[in-house]
Design an enzyme around this catalytic site. Structure first.
Site, PDB file in Angstrom:
ATOM      1  N   TYR A   1     -19.958 -11.785   5.252  1.00  0.00           N
ATOM      2  CA  TYR A   1     -20.731 -12.783   5.996  1.00  0.00           C
ATOM      3  C   TYR A   1     -20.035 -13.106   7.321  1.00  0.00           C
ATOM      4  O   TYR A   1     -20.662 -13.125   8.384  1.00  0.00           O
ATOM      5  CB  TYR A   1     -20.902 -14.060   5.175  1.00  0.00           C
ATOM      6  CG  TYR A   1     -21.626 -15.164   5.921  1.00  0.00           C
ATOM      7  CD1 TYR A   1     -23.010 -15.121   6.089  1.00  0.00           C
ATOM      8  CD2 TYR A   1     -20.937 -16.243   6.475  1.00  0.00           C
ATOM      9  CE1 TYR A   1     -23.684 -16.119   6.789  1.00  0.00           C
ATOM     10  CE2 TYR A   1     -21.589 -17.247   7.183  1.00  0.00           C
ATOM     11  CZ  TYR A   1     -22.963 -17.181   7.336  1.00  0.00           C
ATOM     12  OH  TYR A   1     -23.623 -18.164   8.032  1.00  0.00           O
TER      13      TYR A   1
ATOM     14  N   GLY B   1     -36.341 -16.344  11.391  1.00  0.00           N
ATOM     15  CA  GLY B   1     -35.967 -17.159  10.232  1.00  0.00           C
ATOM     16  C   GLY B   1     -36.456 -18.585  10.375  1.00  0.00           C
ATOM     17  O   GLY B   1     -35.728 -19.540  10.111  1.00  0.00           O
ATOM     18  N   ALA B   2     -37.727 -18.731  10.787  1.00  0.00           N
ATOM     19  CA  ALA B   2     -38.256 -20.068  11.098  1.00  0.00           C
ATOM     20  C   ALA B   2     -38.953 -20.727   9.913  1.00  0.00           C
ATOM     21  O   ALA B   2     -39.649 -21.721  10.080  1.00  0.00           O
ATOM     22  CB  ALA B   2     -39.229 -19.969  12.275  1.00  0.00           C
ATOM     23  N   THR B   3     -38.756 -20.171   8.716  1.00  0.00           N
ATOM     24  CA  THR B   3     -39.505 -20.691   7.571  1.00  0.00           C
ATOM     25  C   THR B   3     -38.746 -21.731   6.762  1.00  0.00           C
ATOM     26  O   THR B   3     -39.307 -22.345   5.863  1.00  0.00           O
ATOM     27  CB  THR B   3     -39.923 -19.539   6.630  1.00  0.00           C
ATOM     28  OG1 THR B   3     -38.757 -18.804   6.260  1.00  0.00           O
ATOM     29  CG2 THR B   3     -40.902 -18.607   7.329  1.00  0.00           C
ATOM     30  N   SER B   4     -37.467 -21.935   7.061  1.00  0.00           N
ATOM     31  CA  SER B   4     -36.698 -22.952   6.324  1.00  0.00           C
ATOM     32  C   SER B   4     -35.473 -23.345   7.135  1.00  0.00           C
ATOM     33  O   SER B   4     -35.160 -22.735   8.159  1.00  0.00           O
ATOM     34  CB  SER B   4     -36.248 -22.405   4.960  1.00  0.00           C
ATOM     35  OG  SER B   4     -35.350 -21.323   5.161  1.00  0.00           O
ATOM     36  N   GLY B   5     -34.795 -24.373   6.663  1.00  0.00           N
ATOM     37  CA  GLY B   5     -33.506 -24.752   7.233  1.00  0.00           C
ATOM     38  C   GLY B   5     -33.530 -25.019   8.725  1.00  0.00           C
ATOM     39  O   GLY B   5     -34.480 -25.601   9.267  1.00  0.00           O
ATOM     40  N   ILE B   6     -32.480 -24.569   9.406  1.00  0.00           N
ATOM     41  CA  ILE B   6     -32.328 -24.821  10.838  1.00  0.00           C
ATOM     42  C   ILE B   6     -33.441 -24.136  11.636  1.00  0.00           C
ATOM     43  O   ILE B   6     -33.922 -24.676  12.629  1.00  0.00           O
ATOM     44  CB  ILE B   6     -30.939 -24.351  11.310  1.00  0.00           C
ATOM     45  CG1 ILE B   6     -29.863 -25.303  10.749  1.00  0.00           C
ATOM     46  CG2 ILE B   6     -30.847 -24.328  12.839  1.00  0.00           C
ATOM     47  CD1 ILE B   6     -28.446 -24.851  10.989  1.00  0.00           C
ATOM     48  N   GLY B   7     -33.890 -22.980  11.183  1.00  0.00           N
ATOM     49  CA  GLY B   7     -34.949 -22.268  11.897  1.00  0.00           C
ATOM     50  C   GLY B   7     -36.253 -23.048  11.924  1.00  0.00           C
ATOM     51  O   GLY B   7     -36.902 -23.175  12.972  1.00  0.00           O
TER      52      GLY B   7
ATOM     53  N   SER C   1     -21.649 -18.903  13.646  1.00  0.00           N
ATOM     54  CA  SER C   1     -20.935 -19.752  12.713  1.00  0.00           C
ATOM     55  C   SER C   1     -19.458 -19.813  13.063  1.00  0.00           C
ATOM     56  O   SER C   1     -18.883 -18.841  13.534  1.00  0.00           O
ATOM     57  CB  SER C   1     -21.082 -19.171  11.306  1.00  0.00           C
ATOM     58  OG  SER C   1     -20.064 -19.647  10.465  1.00  0.00           O
TER      59      SER C   1
END
Length: 269
Positions: free
Chosen positions: A172, A15-21, A147
């Protein structure tokens, strides 16, 4: 954060394409690591790498891109196979990819509730398949981006897909609890971390405002540093090691979750 160089370490960030990643990938690369950027599609992963090269001055040679849609377990298997072949020595796996559970109960082609699969089962399968490449040398580790909401959760052992009673928040939270429990698996050295409430696509689950993804990522990157000693199964709330939800590190719960996960991802234990 220490500024020790992370070269020649190799780190896979899901998940490195946005946000924290994306921020985690940037900070790791800035400190010299070779970063394997995972995205849902090859286009997204390539675009994320191009952004890092253009905006953060990262050397193109430090970045490798990989694609897999975590809603499809066959793509996760293919991803693992490719990584093991191309990077037989992997220092750190950052299990970061995540999604908010949708409003309506949604099941993947593999038959699992989508948030449970994308947030937990895909990472479970990926970690198991990458185990041969994940180095046992000091500092080799898995960092699960979890989380604080895991504390509100329960794992519905008899109905993990929540087909009988579905609530997006409960689904979630269950996926985050599973990720936290999985960090206590003795097969690999792993920790989980709540990076704080950050201004990412998941923010609406928590509140109206959050800190920057860069601040959240700094807590993840710190745990990737071999200079930071970790205890298997430890849970961090940002920089502080705290106790996770009661029972999250109990052997019985860990074994039960592994059995359930093996069944749901089609692995014979």
């Amino acid at each position: 954060m220490s500024d020790t160089t992370l070269s020649p370490r190799t780190v896979l960030v899901t998940g490195a394409t946005s946000g924290i990643g994306q921020e985690t990938a940037r900070q790791l690369a800035e400190r010299g690591a070779t970063v394997l950027l995972h995205g849902r599609t090859a286009e997204e992963a390539r675009a994320a790498a191009d952004r890092l090269i253009a905006t953060a001055g990262i050397e193109a040679g430090q970045l490798c891109t990989y694609a897999a849609d975590f809603a499809r377990l066959d793509e996760v298997e293919a991803l693992a196979g490719k990584v093991v072949t191309e990077h037989p020595h992997l220092d750190v796996l950052v299990n970061n990819a995540g999604m908010a559970a949708p409003d309506r109960h949604t099941v993947t082609a593999d038959g699992n509730e989508i948030a449970f699969q994308v947030n937990f089962l895909a990472h479970y399968l990926l970690t198991c398949l990458l185990e041969p490449a994940l180095t046992s040398e000091p500092g080799g580790r898995v960092v699960n981006v979890s989380s604080a909401l895991h504390r509100t959760a329960s794992i519905q052992w008899s109905d993990p897909n929540r087909a009988r009673r579905y609530s997006r928040l409960a689904a979630y939270a269950q996926s985050q609890l599973a990720l936290t429990v999985f960090a206590a698996d003795p097969r690999v050295t792993a920790v989980s971390v709540h990076p704080g409430v950050c201004d990412t696509a998941l923010l609406p689950l928590y509140s109206h405002e959050g800190s920057s993804p860069a601040e959240g990522a700094a807590h993840v990157v710190r745990l990737c540093d071999p200079a930071v000693e970790i205890v298997n199964g430890a849970y961090y709330d940002r920089d502080a090691r705290v106790e996770p939800a009661p029972g999250a590190t109990e052997d019985r719960t860990v074994r039960r979750l592994n059995k359930l996960a093996d069944l749901l991802v089609g692995r014979s234990s």
